[in-house]
Design an enzyme around this catalytic site. Structure first.
Site, PDB file in Angstrom:
ATOM      1  N   SER A 138       0.807  -1.224   0.000  1.00  0.00           N
ATOM      2  CA  SER A 138       0.000   0.000   0.000  1.00  0.00           C
ATOM      3  C   SER A 138       0.836   1.267   0.000  1.00  0.00           C
ATOM      4  O   SER A 138       0.344   2.334   0.359  1.00  0.00           O
ATOM      5  CB  SER A 138      -0.930   0.005   1.226  1.00  0.00           C
ATOM      6  N   ASN A 162       6.911   2.135   3.954  1.00  0.00           N
ATOM      7  CA  ASN A 162       8.097   2.984   3.935  1.00  0.00           C
ATOM      8  C   ASN A 162       7.811   4.333   3.288  1.00  0.00           C
ATOM      9  O   ASN A 162       8.438   5.339   3.631  1.00  0.00           O
ATOM     10  CB  ASN A 162       9.235   2.290   3.180  1.00  0.00           C
ATOM     11  N   GLN A 210      11.210  11.035   4.164  1.00  0.00           N
ATOM     12  CA  GLN A 210      11.342  12.441   4.522  1.00  0.00           C
ATOM     13  C   GLN A 210      11.874  13.297   3.376  1.00  0.00           C
ATOM     14  O   GLN A 210      11.471  14.437   3.195  1.00  0.00           O
ATOM     15  CB  GLN A 210      12.295  12.594   5.707  1.00  0.00           C
ATOM     16  N   GLU A 227      20.682  16.991  -2.467  1.00  0.00           N
ATOM     17  CA  GLU A 227      21.072  15.857  -1.632  1.00  0.00           C
ATOM     18  C   GLU A 227      22.317  15.201  -2.204  1.00  0.00           C
ATOM     19  O   GLU A 227      22.818  15.596  -3.265  1.00  0.00           O
ATOM     20  CB  GLU A 227      19.908  14.861  -1.506  1.00  0.00           C
ATOM     21  N   HIS A 233      21.687   3.962   5.111  1.00  0.00           N
ATOM     22  CA  HIS A 233      21.589   5.422   5.184  1.00  0.00           C
ATOM     23  C   HIS A 233      22.587   5.919   6.227  1.00  0.00           C
ATOM     24  O   HIS A 233      22.654   5.386   7.335  1.00  0.00           O
ATOM     25  CB  HIS A 233      20.171   5.852   5.562  1.00  0.00           C
ATOM     26  N   ARG A 253      25.877   7.799  -0.692  1.00  0.00           N
ATOM     27  CA  ARG A 253      25.531   7.268   0.619  1.00  0.00           C
ATOM     28  C   ARG A 253      26.451   6.145   1.084  1.00  0.00           C
ATOM     29  O   ARG A 253      26.744   6.024   2.278  1.00  0.00           O
ATOM     30  CB  ARG A 253      24.076   6.778   0.608  1.00  0.00           C
ATOM     31  N   HIS A 261      18.667   0.876   4.846  1.00  0.00           N
ATOM     32  CA  HIS A 261      17.703   1.812   4.302  1.00  0.00           C
ATOM     33  C   HIS A 261      16.966   1.278   3.076  1.00  0.00           C
ATOM     34  O   HIS A 261      15.763   1.475   2.950  1.00  0.00           O
ATOM     35  CB  HIS A 261      18.423   3.107   3.946  1.00  0.00           C
ATOM     36  N   ARG A 280      21.465   3.357  -4.688  1.00  0.00           N
ATOM     37  CA  ARG A 280      20.423   4.281  -5.133  1.00  0.00           C
ATOM     38  C   ARG A 280      20.798   5.737  -4.880  1.00  0.00           C
ATOM     39  O   ARG A 280      21.264   6.091  -3.800  1.00  0.00           O
ATOM     40  CB  ARG A 280      19.100   3.973  -4.424  1.00  0.00           C
ATOM     41  N   SER A 336      13.749   7.114  -5.035  1.00  0.00           N
ATOM     42  CA  SER A 336      12.833   6.012  -4.715  1.00  0.00           C
ATOM     43  C   SER A 336      11.373   6.419  -4.880  1.00  0.00           C
ATOM     44  O   SER A 336      10.572   5.661  -5.452  1.00  0.00           O
ATOM     45  CB  SER A 336      13.087   5.501  -3.296  1.00  0.00           C
ATOM     46  N   LEU A 337      10.977   7.583  -4.374  1.00  0.00           N
ATOM     47  CA  LEU A 337       9.595   8.025  -4.571  1.00  0.00           C
ATOM     48  C   LEU A 337       9.323   8.269  -6.047  1.00  0.00           C
ATOM     49  O   LEU A 337       8.227   7.976  -6.541  1.00  0.00           O
ATOM     50  CB  LEU A 337       9.325   9.298  -3.763  1.00  0.00           C
TER      51      LEU A 337
END
Length: 519
Positions: A11, A40, A45, A112, A226, A272, A329, A364, A369-370
């Protein structure tokens, strides 16, 4: 029971993106093991990366994604992500999705790690995942069926094709859900590790189900840690977004020494894997690591979620220092798919972190990811709408891929035991000897029963979760032993690190590890 056109297991944002683009024409059922908001995506954030500014380009985003992924990426998938991403975001804005803007109405674009431009869009400061997920859910909730509290246990497969999924409730009730198409959107494997930013329900269920059904997996060894999780009372208790460093914060030890200054040209905004390994080494040398947030203007306003997290765990922000440590992460590998989410089993799709399109390579890039959930959720839906559907009413009974009773119910470990083995022996830095210790431990359970040849109907809800954790832990460990190099999220002390900055002279043979070889 009645069937659906499409069953989506999970979901989060990828699941909801696919459901949104399908629900106008298909009957959709979403099945989730807890509440719909336990994902997740709700915890994300940072934001969503996309080339939206005039001085940015999809090509720059493409190159940054490949550099961060140590050139192990599937370039076609990366092109799809970075070229289609901006249009997807603008499309959601047209539907009413609010993103943070300045007084002039321009996007507040953050920067980032490993990004060459400010290209991270946010909503609600540091609550982008929650804002986006809730927005799409509210668009969908009255037009689809959402089943909560059922753990998908195994795919219903007959004659090599998928026709739905079996589930078990917390009370032990077993059900069969039939569908013409099934989408895995179950997220990653975070709860297999002791320190993780993931929701506690993320136990690798989709990957385990796909493996048991015979689907190909790829790149399971690539685990992203992370760098900055809030470290309180000896535990990692929540994420400190990379966006904080993008706003000027930097990493220091207890004496105020900047630990990244001489490590990488990008210093605190290095990829990362590099930052995580540096912090890990510092902690192993007995140092305490902090994120110095003093350069960040209006920190509490800019990062309300992180401020609340610190307050919850008694971390004062008055001195401008947040104690941090790395935590698991994201997994870059998973169920192998093409650019439309198709797995190696007909009628079975995968999207989001459970899938391995190759878009992330070995590591990544932050805030991709989003974007992946939005772009590939839509791509899966568009491909499905052009495909042939079997009417659910014609589906009667299909046996499971494995339908024989389990010979003997094994003695299963506690979750904490699996998490200890993975954190201690299959963590940020690995060696052959340590990986073999973990592999041997996992295989002591395999001697009692086959990880992949079981009938999950013989087990309880909690036991199925543990079976999945054991299987996924073994898969990651075995993959890490198989890859005899260091690259991105897979770092072995007994093999050299692949040069991740050699763009012009890169010569990389992309390898896809089919986890069924040798089984």
């Amino acid at each position: 029971m009645p069937g659906a056109d499409v069953i989506i297991i999970g979901s989060g944002l990828a699941a909801l993106s696919a459901a949104y683009h399908l629900h106008h024409k298909k009957n959709i059922t979403i099945i989730t093991k807890a509440k719909w908001l336990n994902s997740n995506s709700m915890l994300a954030q940072g934001g969503i990366a996309a080339a939206l500014s005039k001085n940015d380009s999809w090509l720059s985003h493409f190159e940054d994604t490949l550099r961060a992924g140590n050139f192990h990426n599937a370039e076609d998938a990366v092109i799809q992500l970075v070229q289609e991403g901006p249009e997807d975001i603008l499309g959601w804005i047209d539907k009413g999705m609010p993103f943070d803007k300045d007084r002039n109405g321009d996007f507040l674009l953050g920067k980032e790690g490993a990004h060459s431009h400010n290209r991270i869009v946010h909503s609600g400061g540091d609550a982008t995942g929650k804002a986006m997920t809730q927005f799409i859910y509210n668009k969908l909730k009255n037009n689809i069926t959402i089943t909560e509290g059922e753990l998908a246990t195994d795919l219903i497969v007959k004659n090599g094709k998928c026709y739905g999924v079996k589930t078990i409730s917390s009370s032990g009730e077993v059900k069969s859900h039939h569908a013409s198409k099934t989408i895995l959107a179950t997220g990653g494997v975070g709860a297999v590790y002791g320190h993780t930013s993931n929701a506690t329900v993320i136990t690798g269920d989709g990957i385990a189900m796909a493996f048991r059904a015979g689907a190909a997996l790829a790149d399971m060894e690539f685990i992203q840690f992370h760098p900055t999780m809030l470290y309180a009372n000896g535990e990692c208790v929540g994420l400190i977004s990379e966006a904080v460093r993008g706003e000027g914060a930097f990493l220091i030890d207890q004496n105020g020494r900047r630990i990244m200054k001489s490590v990488h040209p990008e210093q605190d905004l290095a990829p990362r894997d590099i930052v995580s390994r540096t912090i890990f080494d510092e902690i192993n040398r007995g140092n305490q690591i902090y994120l110095d947030i003093s350069p960040v203007h209006d920190f509490e306003k800019r990062f309300p979620t992180i401020t609340g997290l610190c307050n919850q765990h008694g971390i004062s922000l008055i001195e401008g220092k947040i104690p941090v440590a790395p935590g698991m992460h994201f997994i870059m590998g998973g169920v192998q798919t093409n650019g439309y989410g198709e797995t190696t089993i007909p009628n079975l799709y995968a999207v989001g972190e459970v899938a391995c399109t190759g878009v992330h390579g070995a590591n990544r890039l932050a805030s991709n990811s989003l974007l992946e959930g939005l772009v590939f959720g839509r791509r899966v839906a568009e491909h499905m709408l052009a495909a042939e559907f079997i009417e659910p009413s014609t589906i009667t009974h299909h046996e499971l891929f494995f339908d024989q009773p389990t010979k003997a119910k094994p003695n299963l470990p506690q979750k904490s035991e699996v998490q200890f083995m993975m954190t201690r022996y299959v963590g940020i830095q690995r060696t052959k000897e340590e990986l073999q210790i973990a592999q041997t431990w996992f295989e002591t359970f395999q001697q009692q029963f086959s990880f992949w040849d079981i009938n999950v109907n013989d087990f309880t809800f909690e036991e199925v979760e543990m079976l999945n954790m054991l299987l996924v832990g073994w898969l990651i460990t075995t993959s890490a032993l198989t890859r005899t190099e260091s690259r991105g999220g897979h770092y072995r002390l007994d093999f050299p690190l692949v040069d991740d900055d050699n763009w012009l002279k890169k010569q990389i043979v992309r390898t896809k590890l089919d986890m069924h070889v040798g089984v």
